[in-house]
Enzyme design. Structure first.
Site, short mmCIF file in Angstrom:
data_model
loop_
_atom_site.label_atom_id
_atom_site.label_comp_id
_atom_site.label_asym_id
_atom_site.label_seq_id
_atom_site.Cartn_x
_atom_site.Cartn_y
_atom_site.Cartn_z
CB ALA A 42 -0.86 0.02 1.30
CG HIS A 62 26.30 -9.54 -46.73
ND1 HIS A 62 27.70 -10.07 -46.60
CD2 HIS A 62 26.31 -9.52 -48.16
CE1 HIS A 62 28.10 -10.52 -47.69
NE2 HIS A 62 27.23 -10.45 -48.71
#
Length: 454
Positions: free
Chosen positions: A10, A360
């Protein structure tokens, strides 16, 4: 007896200097309170009471779909008051375990030891011995038996010398706990209802009080500010690194990895520095993971290699396959056995077949690529028409030349060759050579433009 867990969550956490409730601040990419909830579930709890107050909307947005009983503490009047808010959800025959939403590193094994130490209908408290106990409630014993807990501000000179401190974590019988909570008073230095006062009540009632201790004091440390939060993060990561090493991983530097989920490793795994694991990650034997790689919810097969600075997310890397450096596998991507993608190759919802390669600068999305395929630099599967995604199929042994665009939906037959610079818009039959590039022109007598003087 049913195990009923009460988690205190809380507090606002003013020292965090944040709009976020303290217990929602993360350790290893998961909120502190979620760590505690997960631990409660692992213990086999039949019910979890989450006592909340500040930031209710944010807590419920983050945790609301879980099986929790939400208990409001409208005013923060102390730990005893917080637990008392859950009284209506506590059965007389329950064993009540009290945990804290900002103490995320508590271990299941420690809590099991605490519960085992508790006598039938007795009270068990988790304590720890500190060289410097300043600020903590002290465990008061007479003839070795616990008779009470005194808070720092209420302790006398002799009590301040005690090194055994209260962690706040305890297990109590439901019926007696509710009775003790009803007797609490706020007549103390803090003007609060101390949960710790129930220990003296238990002693007065002749209830057995036992103790247990964690393997390490870090388990019971909380985070009240961001410095302490960072310290808990480092402790968590050190524990995670140790686990990986014990399972068979070599860590280039155990202080420089980040584990943010559940990681399983095989034998002889090599993990370089600054690697991040997130979610559920499974790694096979003899895997190498390069520096700076990020692995999220993925599977890595035996003998695979993830080269530096690659990102693997919701994807599968097969046996002896490799990715990177600087490669990206997005959700639904899969590299089959011995497949390879190199630097600046991105895959999404696509399969690269056994032994196939994209070395690539390529994008492979919504595609099924067969075995033995070579995909040249700059190749793109054009999968999106502005409204819908479409599939590209590349069958076995296809050669795709550099800078090729495959406009989906399209199928390239087995053994076909696509010339560099081609834009493929129609299906290609097996073993065909397809070239769509524009005819080369040579212009003689051409003069370059000259910059105009300003």
């Amino acid at each position: 007896m049913a195990l009923n867990v009460v988690i205190l969550a809380a507090g606002k956490g003013t020292r965090m200097r944040s709009d976020l409730p303290k217990v929602l601040h993360p350790i290893a990419h998961k909120s502190m309170v979620q760590h505690v909830i997960d631990t409660a579930h692992q213990l086999g709890s039949e019910a979890i009471q989450l006592v909340y107050g500040y930031g209710a909307d944010k807590l419920q947005a983050r945790l609301g779909e879980q099986a929790l009983n939400w208990v409001l503490q409208a005013e923060q009047l102390g730990t005893g008051h917080a637990v008392a808010q859950a009284n209506d959800n506590i059965g007389d025959d329950d064993t009540v375990l009290i945990l804290y939403g900002d103490v995320p590193l508590i271990q299941v094994s420690t809590l099991e030891a605490l519960l085992a130490a508790r006598d039938a209908n007795g009270l068990a408290i988790l304590t720890v011995n500190l060289h410097d106990p300043t600020g903590y409630g002290r465990i008061v014993r007479e003839a070795g038996k616990v008779v009470g807990i005194v808070e720092q501000k209420d302790a006398n000179e002799e009590q301040l010398k005690i090194n055994e401190i209260n962690t706040g974590i305890m297990a109590a019988p439901g019926k007696q706990l509710k009775a003790w909570l009803g007797q609490l008073s706020s007549d103390n230095a803090q003007g609060e209802y101390y949960l710790t006062d129930i220990v003296a009540m238990a002693h007065s009632d002749g209830v057995s009080i036992t103790t247990a201790q964690p393997e390490s004091a870090i388990e019971v440390e909380g985070a009240n500010n961001r410095v302490q939060l960072a310290q808990l993060e480092r402790a968590y990561q050190a524990r995670a690194a140790e686990k990986l090493m014990l399972e068979g991983a070599n860590l280039r530097d155990p202080a420089r990895i980040d584990v943010r989920g559940e990681v399983t490793v095989g034998m002889d795994v090599m993990i370089d520095v600054n690697v991040v694991f997130q979610g559920k990650v499974t790694i096979g034997n003899n895997v190498t993971i390069g520096a700076g790689a990020i692995l999220i919810d993925c599977e890595i097969g035996d003998n695979a290699e993830i080269k530096p600075y690659s990102i693997i997310e919701n994807a599968i890397v097969g046996e002896a396959a490799s990715a990177g450096p600087f490669a990206r596998l997005r959700p639904g991507a899969e590299l089959k056995r011995d497949a390879h993608i190199g630097n600046f190759v991105e895959m999404k919802k696509a399969v690269l077949g056994e032994g196939s390669k994209a070395g690539h600068l390529a994008y492979i999305g919504d595609a099924q690529v067969g075995a033995g395929v070579n995909i040249g630099a700059g190749t793109i599967t054009c999968n999106y028409d502005g409204a819908n995604k479409h599939l590209t199929v590349i069958e076995d042994d296809v050669f795709v030349g550099s800078d090729t665009q495959l406009v989906a939906p399209v199928t390239i037959g087995k053994g076909a060759t696509l010339g560099a610079g081609s834009t493929i818009t129609r299906d290609v039959a097996a073993d065909e050579l397809v070239i769509t590039r524009v005819k080369q022109r040579h212009l003689t007598g051409w003069t370059r433009p000259v910059k105009q003087k300003k």
